[in-house]
Scaffold this motif. Structure first.
Motif, mmCIF file in Angstrom:
data_model
loop_
_atom_site.group_PDB
_atom_site.id
_atom_site.type_symbol
_atom_site.label_atom_id
_atom_site.label_comp_id
_atom_site.label_asym_id
_atom_site.label_seq_id
_atom_site.Cartn_x
_atom_site.Cartn_y
_atom_site.Cartn_z
ATOM 1 N N PRO A 49 -3.335 -3.202 -26.387
ATOM 2 C CA PRO A 49 -3.933 -2.805 -25.111
ATOM 3 C C PRO A 49 -4.558 -3.979 -24.374
ATOM 4 C CG PRO A 49 -5.412 -2.243 -26.913
ATOM 5 C CD PRO A 49 -4.166 -2.814 -27.549
ATOM 6 N N ALA A 50 -4.519 -3.898 -23.054
ATOM 7 C CA ALA A 50 -5.141 -4.923 -22.209
ATOM 8 C C ALA A 50 -5.389 -4.311 -20.838
ATOM 9 C CB ALA A 50 -4.248 -6.157 -22.103
ATOM 10 N N TRP A 51 -6.010 -5.061 -19.972
ATOM 11 C CA TRP A 51 -6.185 -4.697 -18.580
ATOM 12 C C TRP A 51 -5.305 -5.607 -17.725
ATOM 13 C CZ3 TRP A 51 -9.198 -0.592 -17.129
ATOM 14 C CH2 TRP A 51 -10.136 -0.120 -18.059
ATOM 15 N N SER A 52 -4.746 -5.057 -16.645
ATOM 16 C CA SER A 52 -3.996 -5.860 -15.677
ATOM 17 C C SER A 52 -4.730 -5.837 -14.346
ATOM 18 C CB SER A 52 -2.585 -5.314 -15.492
ATOM 19 O OG SER A 52 -1.907 -6.008 -14.453
ATOM 20 N N VAL A 53 -4.945 -7.025 -13.777
ATOM 21 C CA VAL A 53 -5.614 -7.151 -12.484
ATOM 22 C C VAL A 53 -4.604 -7.656 -11.468
ATOM 23 C CG1 VAL A 53 -7.576 -8.136 -11.241
ATOM 24 C CG2 VAL A 53 -7.739 -7.750 -13.707
ATOM 25 N N THR A 54 -4.395 -6.887 -10.389
ATOM 26 C CA THR A 54 -3.386 -7.235 -9.386
ATOM 27 C C THR A 54 -3.978 -7.618 -8.036
ATOM 28 O OG1 THR A 54 -3.171 -4.898 -8.788
ATOM 29 C CG2 THR A 54 -1.623 -5.762 -10.441
ATOM 30 N N THR A 107 5.747 -18.860 8.173
ATOM 31 C CA THR A 107 4.710 -19.074 9.174
ATOM 32 C C THR A 107 3.508 -18.163 8.946
ATOM 33 O OG1 THR A 107 5.604 -17.449 10.754
ATOM 34 C CG2 THR A 107 6.467 -19.697 10.874
ATOM 35 N N ARG A 108 3.529 -17.391 7.880
ATOM 36 C CA ARG A 108 2.435 -16.462 7.596
ATOM 37 C C ARG A 108 1.108 -17.229 7.520
ATOM 38 N NH1 ARG A 108 2.626 -11.518 5.268
ATOM 39 N NH2 ARG A 108 4.850 -11.855 4.823
ATOM 40 N N PRO A 109 0.079 -16.762 8.212
ATOM 41 C CA PRO A 109 -1.201 -17.495 8.209
ATOM 42 C C PRO A 109 -1.797 -17.680 6.812
ATOM 43 C CG PRO A 109 -1.164 -15.860 9.972
ATOM 44 C CD PRO A 109 0.061 -15.616 9.141
ATOM 45 N N THR A 110 -1.507 -16.751 5.892
ATOM 46 C CA THR A 110 -2.096 -16.837 4.550
ATOM 47 C C THR A 110 -1.150 -17.461 3.520
ATOM 48 O OG1 THR A 110 -1.348 -14.588 4.041
ATOM 49 C CG2 THR A 110 -3.575 -14.830 4.963
ATOM 50 N N ARG A 111 -0.109 -18.147 3.982
ATOM 51 C CA ARG A 111 0.905 -18.659 3.047
ATOM 52 C C ARG A 111 0.313 -19.599 2.004
ATOM 53 N NH1 ARG A 111 1.337 -20.782 7.955
ATOM 54 N NH2 ARG A 111 1.284 -23.042 8.265
ATOM 55 N N GLY A 157 1.057 -9.974 -8.502
ATOM 56 C CA GLY A 157 0.296 -8.993 -7.743
ATOM 57 C C GLY A 157 -0.563 -9.635 -6.679
ATOM 58 N N ALA A 158 -1.227 -10.730 -7.022
ATOM 59 C CA ALA A 158 -2.076 -11.424 -6.055
ATOM 60 C C ALA A 158 -1.263 -11.914 -4.864
ATOM 61 C CB ALA A 158 -2.788 -12.594 -6.729
ATOM 62 N N GLY A 159 -0.077 -12.443 -5.136
ATOM 63 C CA GLY A 159 0.755 -13.003 -4.070
ATOM 64 C C GLY A 159 1.241 -11.968 -3.081
ATOM 65 N N ARG A 160 1.390 -10.729 -3.542
ATOM 66 C CA ARG A 160 1.893 -9.668 -2.662
ATOM 67 C C ARG A 160 0.830 -8.596 -2.392
ATOM 68 N NH1 ARG A 160 8.318 -8.629 -3.486
ATOM 69 N NH2 ARG A 160 8.953 -10.815 -3.732
ATOM 70 N N ASP A 161 -0.402 -8.980 -2.493
ATOM 71 C CA ASP A 161 -1.502 -8.049 -2.268
ATOM 72 C C ASP A 161 -1.639 -7.784 -0.762
ATOM 73 O OD1 ASP A 161 -3.844 -6.635 -2.078
ATOM 74 O OD2 ASP A 161 -5.091 -8.114 -3.110
ATOM 75 N N PRO A 162 -1.379 -6.547 -0.307
ATOM 76 C CA PRO A 162 -1.503 -6.242 1.119
ATOM 77 C C PRO A 162 -2.913 -6.470 1.648
ATOM 78 C CG PRO A 162 -0.339 -4.481 -0.032
ATOM 79 C CD PRO A 162 -0.930 -5.382 -1.077
ATOM 80 N N GLY A 163 -3.899 -6.305 0.782
ATOM 81 C CA GLY A 163 -5.269 -6.531 1.211
ATOM 82 C C GLY A 163 -5.542 -7.976 1.572
ATOM 83 N N GLN A 164 -4.750 -8.894 1.050
ATOM 84 C CA GLN A 164 -4.919 -10.311 1.328
ATOM 85 C C GLN A 164 -3.920 -10.819 2.356
ATOM 86 O OE1 GLN A 164 -7.357 -12.166 0.202
ATOM 87 N NE2 GLN A 164 -6.678 -14.069 1.159
ATOM 88 N N THR A 183 4.748 -4.247 -10.712
ATOM 89 C CA THR A 183 3.449 -4.620 -10.148
ATOM 90 C C THR A 183 3.026 -3.641 -9.064
ATOM 91 O OG1 THR A 183 3.913 -6.957 -10.616
ATOM 92 C CG2 THR A 183 2.163 -6.486 -9.038
ATOM 93 N N ALA A 184 3.988 -3.201 -8.246
ATOM 94 C CA ALA A 184 3.675 -2.226 -7.199
ATOM 95 C C ALA A 184 3.193 -0.906 -7.809
ATOM 96 C CB ALA A 184 4.897 -1.994 -6.318
ATOM 97 N N ARG A 185 3.809 -0.506 -8.918
ATOM 98 C CA ARG A 185 3.372 0.724 -9.595
ATOM 99 C C ARG A 185 1.960 0.566 -10.147
ATOM 100 N NH1 ARG A 185 8.799 0.637 -11.367
ATOM 101 N NH2 ARG A 185 8.207 -0.243 -13.392
ATOM 102 N N LEU A 186 1.655 -0.598 -10.667
ATOM 103 C CA LEU A 186 0.299 -0.850 -11.159
ATOM 104 C C LEU A 186 -0.702 -0.764 -10.011
ATOM 105 C CD1 LEU A 186 0.944 -3.880 -13.560
ATOM 106 C CD2 LEU A 186 0.289 -1.581 -14.243
ATOM 107 N N ARG A 187 -0.347 -1.386 -8.875
ATOM 108 C CA ARG A 187 -1.270 -1.402 -7.735
ATOM 109 C C ARG A 187 -1.538 0.011 -7.225
ATOM 110 N NH1 ARG A 187 1.185 -4.827 -4.779
ATOM 111 N NH2 ARG A 187 -0.044 -6.650 -5.305
#
Length: 415
Positions: A37-42, A337-341, A319-326, A18-22
């Motif tokens: 073939p498909a698309w992956s959204v992370t 204790t993460r605010p976005t948990r 990917g969504a769970g470990r998205d640095p943007g989020q 997933t990190a490589r995809l991101r």
């Protein structure tokens, strides 16, 4: 155009993949088993946008030209994930109809009423674990995390005890994304044979269970019930989804706490709640890593690319769970204790949000404090990199969870 990434069918290292995809972008082309073939959204934000977009469908028979035209063979190893006719693959009015029928079984009141039975099953499993000879490792996946949700869901659907082991083995294989064509075909035939037998038995002798309730809904005769295939496929969906996610969630939570002793101490002191542990585990270790498939009903602009009408899409919940943007630059780190948990998508989003999420949370919120209270000296019996994966890029879990119990508190109590 970005070169497509060939997904590892074995799911050997989902987070690294997933990190490589991101690194390539939030929406990238991938190749599924069989060269599909498909698309992956992370991206967390883009996944939320996709899951609520009116131009996105889960019905391959209506909106995936490659499936409709036979470019994807009916014996494709992942065909079961897109050929089923239940609410998970329905679109529009069909989805509304099917979800309404099933949602009656998972009301908040009915779920809450299950707590005493969940506590009883948990206590019985802990009693069995307490009989383990001192110092002998025990596989917590096989002996605790798995039997709890499996027994709950089997009781809910009235599945006879004698049928449970084979049904469980067969359903488990449907999550494997590395099966050959022959293995997938044989497993599918065996699975539908068992589900047909269950329907036949409950039709002949109804009980106070959800299978009998779905059969009754099918026979209402007002046009809103279930077809035969919808009935069987709904059973497959509710039984499999009813335990697989929860098993993985329990295993990940136990492993994370045992490998983060400071966090475990904070939980035991009351500084951090068990609910916080559950939500942060769902975020950092989405039990379902990748969800196949969705299809573009129209051209969709997403993340700087155009997903063409008829293209297939995989949603990366991992990917969504470990998205640095989020979740920030330390999104890979377990922090209850993460605010976005709580701001995760592990149970989906929008019209396909998981109906069984409250039941999964109930089971885990009972299981975790009971396990750690009964066995305060609990410790892993193997390094994390030896726990194994599930031979799947869909189901994210450990193959085994060996632990040393460390001696029980000899009381039978679920907190």
């Amino acid at each position: 155009m970005v070169e497509p990434v060939v997904l590892d069918p074995s799911g050997r290292d989902i987070h690294a993949e997933t990190a490589r995809l991101r690194e390539r972008g939030p929406v990238v082309p991938v190749i599924l088993p069989g060269g599909v073939p498909a698309w992956s959204v992370t991206s967390h934000a883009l996944i939320k946008k996709l899951l609520t977009h009116p131009g996105v469908s889960k019905d391959a028979y209506q909106h995936w030209p490659a499936w409709i035209n036979g470019e994807i063979p009916r014996d494709w190893p992942l065909a079961l994930w897109i050929s089923v006719r239940s609410m998970i693959t329905a679109f529009g009015a069909d989805h509304t109809r099917l979800r309404k029928l099933v949602s009656k079984a998972f009301t908040a009141r009915r779920t809450a009423a299950l707590r005493p039975r969940v506590e009883e099953i948990t206590a019985d499993l802990l009693d069995r674990l307490a009989a383990t000879p001192a110092g002998q490792p025990v596989d917590l996946r096989a002996e605790f995390a798995s039997p709890l949700p499996t027994q709950v869901i089997c009781e809910l659907f009235g599945i006879p005890e004698r049928s449970r082991p084979e049904l469980r083995r067969t359903i488990d294989l449907t999550f494997s994304t590395a099966l050959t064509v022959e293995e997938a075909r044989d497993n599918g035939e065996r699975l539908y044979r068992m589900l047909d037998q269950l329907v036949a038995a409950k039709t002949a002798q109804p009980g106070n269970d959800l299978t009998s309730g779905l059969i009754a809904a099918r026979d209402d005769g007002d046009g809103t019930g279930l077809s035969r295939q919808e009935l069987v496929d709904t059973l497959l969906l509710m039984i499999s989804a009813g335990y697989e996610t929860t098993i993985n969630l329990i295993c990940h939570a136990v492993r994370l706490l045992l490998t983060h002793p400071d966090e475990l101490r904070r939980v035991r002191s009351g500084e951090v709640s068990w609910a916080d542990v559950v939500e942060e585990t769902l975020r950092v270790e989405a039990p379902g890593a990748n969800v196949p498939l969705r299809y573009a009903v129209e051209d969709i602009e997403l993340g700087g690319v155009t997903i063409r009408r008829g293209d297939a899409v995989i949603v990366s919940l991992a990917g969504a769970g470990r998205d640095p943007g989020q979740h920030g630059p330390d999104a890979d780190r377990f922090d209850p204790t993460r605010p976005t948990r709580r701001d995760h998508l592990s149970f989906g989003h929008g019209v396909h949000h998981c109906l069984g999420a409250p039941l999964a949370r109930l089971e885990v919120s009972v299981a975790l404090p009971a396990l750690f209270s009964r066995f305060p000296g609990l410790a892993l019996a193997a390094p994390v990199d030896e726990l194994g994966s599930l031979n799947s890029f869909i189901s994210n879990g450990h193959r085994h969870l060996p632990a040393i119990l460390g001696g029980p508190n000899n009381h039978r109590k679920v907190r």
